[in-house]
Design a protein around this motif. Structure first.
Motif: not given
Length: 285
Positions: A33-42
């Protein structure tokens, strides 16, 4: 129409596609569900840099793969985050990670290109904050929005300024202090969405129509107009002078909450039970 996929791999957290004057950034973790974890934010931050530096790009389109736009912050690794050692500067690593998202949203708002969010499915917490940080937001019937942070013992620290700027302080109070979830029609009514598409099958076509209107405007005039709007609304001073200090403090508050009430709140949510701070409400006669 010229279409080219960027160098970002298709199995990365973000997928980028350049289509003529449109640079599309797609959140690409549909299975989670497209979480906004560190990898996604980077990955989002790197994609934003790529879009800003691409002369041909006139508008930045943010979409998401799968049934949800974004479920918000990733709490699946909560134990790991609680046990992480302090950073080199002694800063709480939870606060540092949280602050990273604020930096990205600030860059997104100040980008010289027009930013459009096109939303299907749920956009919760940080996901709803991402929608609010866009210049223009369009969403389909079936989309859901909410800010559930306080319900699980957290705070919407990094997204709060961007949400309040879009929907106003009172609507932000209502949604953030109740954890209420709203549909696309209500989101449109309060200004979280600028456009509401009643037929989800028409979202792509309506989004393309919107983008066509944006790129019909002169790029220099659009960038200058964004700067003028920031100045008139007082946002330029807020971003350049006051916002970083606020985001620093908000990140510290987020970390304190994750290390206290959120431990119980997340456990209760996962166990599908009421948290221990929730009293029983006796119905009035």
């Amino acid at each position: 129409m010229n279409t080219a996929t960027s160098a970002v791999p298709h199995d990365a957290s973000v997928r980028c596609v350049s289509r003529d004057a449109i640079f599309q950034i797609e959140l690409n973790r549909p299975e989670a569900r497209n979480p906004l974890g560190p990898e996604m934010i980077d990955a989002l931050d790197a994609a934003l840099t790529q879009a800003i530096e691409m002369p041909a790009a006139r508008a930045i389109l943010i979409t998401a793969a799968g049934e949800a736009f974004s479920a918000g912050g990733n709490l699946g690794n909560m134990a790991e985050r609680l046990n992480a050692p302090p950073g080199a500067n002694g800063k709480d690593p939870i606060a540092q990670g949280n602050r990273r998202y604020g930096d990205f949203l600030r860059r997104l708002c100040s980008a010289p290109k027009v930013v459009v969010a096109s939303v299907r499915g749920a956009a919760m917490g940080g996901g709803a904050g991402l929608v609010c940080a866009a210049d223009i937001a369009i969403g389909a019937q079936g989309a859901k929005f909410g800010f559930p942070e306080a319900a699980i013992g957290l705070v919407p620290g990094q997204i709060l300024p961007f949400v309040a700027a879009r929907i106003g302080a009172q609507a932000a109070r209502r949604l953030m202090l109740t954890g209420e979830r709203i549909d696309a029609a209500e989101a449109h009514r309060i200004g979280l969405l600028d456009y509401h598409v009643t037929d989800p099958e028409q979202l792509t076509a309506r989004t393309d129509e919107l983008l066509a209107r944006i790129v019909a405007c002169a790029p220099g005039a659009s960038a200058a107009t964004k700067q003028m709007l920031h100045t008139v609304l007082g946002a330029k001073r807020w971003w350049s002078d006051e916002l970083p200090d606020y985001l620093d403090e908000a990140a510290d508050t987020f970390a304190r909450q994750m290390r206290s009430e959120a431990i119980e709140g997340v456990a209760a949510a996962r166990g599908k039970r009421a948290p221990n701070w929730q009293p029983a409400i006796v119905a009035r006669d």
